[in-house]
Write a protein that holds these residues in place. Structure first.
Motif, PDB file in Angstrom:
ATOM      1  N   GLU A   1      -1.414 -11.541  -5.757  1.00 30.20           N
ATOM      2  CA  GLU A   1      -0.295 -12.484  -6.189  1.00 30.20           C
ATOM      3  C   GLU A   1       0.134 -13.528  -5.219  1.00 30.20           C
ATOM      4  OE1 GLU A   1       2.802  -9.696  -7.306  1.00 30.20           O
ATOM      5  OE2 GLU A   1       2.138  -9.639  -9.330  1.00 30.20           O
ATOM      6  N   ALA A   2       0.018 -13.249  -3.997  1.00 32.91           N
ATOM      7  CA  ALA A   2       0.031 -14.233  -2.811  1.00 32.91           C
ATOM      8  C   ALA A   2      -0.915 -15.357  -3.064  1.00 32.91           C
ATOM      9  CB  ALA A   2      -0.350 -13.558  -1.584  1.00 32.91           C
TER      10      ALA A   2
ATOM     11  N   ASN B   1       0.369  -4.648   6.536  1.00 35.33           N
ATOM     12  CA  ASN B   1       1.302  -3.520   5.512  1.00 35.33           C
ATOM     13  C   ASN B   1       0.575  -2.455   4.896  1.00 35.33           C
ATOM     14  OD1 ASN B   1       3.557  -4.614   6.844  1.00 35.33           O
ATOM     15  ND2 ASN B   1       3.545  -6.303   4.681  1.00 35.33           N
ATOM     16  N   ARG B   2      -0.567  -2.792   4.423  1.00 33.61           N
ATOM     17  CA  ARG B   2      -1.248  -1.957   3.410  1.00 33.61           C
ATOM     18  C   ARG B   2      -2.169  -0.713   4.135  1.00 33.61           C
ATOM     19  NH1 ARG B   2      -5.426  -3.203  -1.415  1.00 33.61           N
ATOM     20  NH2 ARG B   2      -5.592  -0.942  -2.132  1.00 33.61           N
TER      21      ARG B   2
ATOM     22  N   LEU C   1       0.241  -9.027   4.589  1.00 34.72           N
ATOM     23  CA  LEU C   1       0.108  -8.091   3.692  1.00 34.72           C
ATOM     24  C   LEU C   1      -1.243  -7.190   3.916  1.00 34.72           C
ATOM     25  CD1 LEU C   1       0.459 -10.365   0.731  1.00 34.72           C
ATOM     26  CD2 LEU C   1       2.007  -8.417   1.258  1.00 34.72           C
TER      27      LEU C   1
ATOM     28  N   TRP D   1      -8.444  -5.902  -3.274  1.00 34.98           N
ATOM     29  CA  TRP D   1      -7.156  -6.162  -2.934  1.00 34.98           C
ATOM     30  C   TRP D   1      -5.840  -5.556  -3.585  1.00 34.98           C
ATOM     31  CZ3 TRP D   1      -6.969 -12.209  -1.845  1.00 34.98           C
ATOM     32  CH2 TRP D   1      -7.886 -12.470  -0.682  1.00 34.98           C
ATOM     33  N   SER D   2      -4.727  -5.673  -2.765  1.00 32.43           N
ATOM     34  CA  SER D   2      -3.669  -5.009  -3.417  1.00 32.43           C
ATOM     35  C   SER D   2      -3.298  -6.311  -4.560  1.00 32.43           C
ATOM     36  CB  SER D   2      -2.491  -4.614  -2.535  1.00 32.43           C
ATOM     37  OG  SER D   2      -2.020  -5.885  -1.821  1.00 32.43           O
ATOM     38  N   ARG D   3      -2.102  -5.776  -5.228  1.00 30.55           N
ATOM     39  CA  ARG D   3      -1.571  -6.564  -6.354  1.00 30.55           C
ATOM     40  C   ARG D   3      -0.879  -7.660  -5.400  1.00 30.55           C
ATOM     41  NH1 ARG D   3       0.007  -6.204 -11.790  1.00 30.55           N
ATOM     42  NH2 ARG D   3       1.412  -7.725 -12.296  1.00 30.55           N
ATOM     43  N   LYS D   4      -0.166  -7.176  -4.738  1.00 34.52           N
ATOM     44  CA  LYS D   4       0.352  -8.223  -3.651  1.00 34.52           C
ATOM     45  C   LYS D   4      -0.261  -9.264  -3.154  1.00 34.52           C
ATOM     46  CE  LYS D   4       4.567  -5.428  -2.519  1.00 34.52           C
ATOM     47  NZ  LYS D   4       5.207  -4.752  -1.673  1.00 34.52           N
ATOM     48  N   LYS D   5      -1.432  -8.854  -2.758  1.00 35.81           N
ATOM     49  CA  LYS D   5      -2.254  -9.972  -2.137  1.00 35.81           C
ATOM     50  C   LYS D   5      -2.934 -10.743  -3.117  1.00 35.81           C
ATOM     51  CE  LYS D   5      -5.297  -9.015   1.203  1.00 35.81           C
ATOM     52  NZ  LYS D   5      -6.216  -8.419   2.230  1.00 35.81           N
TER      53      LYS D   5
END
Length: 97
Positions: free
Chosen positions: A77-78, A93-94, A90, A71-75
């Motif tokens: 952090e979610a 968007n990715r 998210l 996963w991305s950092r944003k995911k």
């Protein structure tokens, strides 16, 4: 019944590390004790536990760990912020990146 945990720790350089264990407290202590100089967290100590999720089945835990590692950092952090509902958006968007 044995329990397994997928966990995310935040490192001193603000990066995240995701792992799986059956003894959460001991595993976090191992990261902070720096037992393995070749490990990702060795030069990024101290680390802080920011997320964990419990499983009864090791295979489910391993599958989730692999998923989160991708996963991305944003995911990440979610879920750290208990905002699971943001994951579908998210993911969309990715895919645009």
């Amino acid at each position: 019944m044995k329990r397994y945990y997928v966990y995310i720790i935040k490192c001193s350089d603000n990066s995240y590390y995701t792992g799986v264990t059956n003894d959460l407290e001991s595993r976090i202590n191992e990261h902070n004790d720096g037992l393995n100089p070749d490990s990702y967290t060795y030069k990024r100590r101290p680390v802080k536990l920011v997320f964990h999720y419990e499983f009864n089945d090791i295979n489910q835990a391993i599958d989730f760990e692999k998923q989160v590692k991708g996963w991305s950092r944003k995911k990440k952090e979610a879920i750290i912020n208990d905002k699971w509902d943001l994951l579908p958006e998210l993911s969309k968007n990715r895919m645009k990146d």
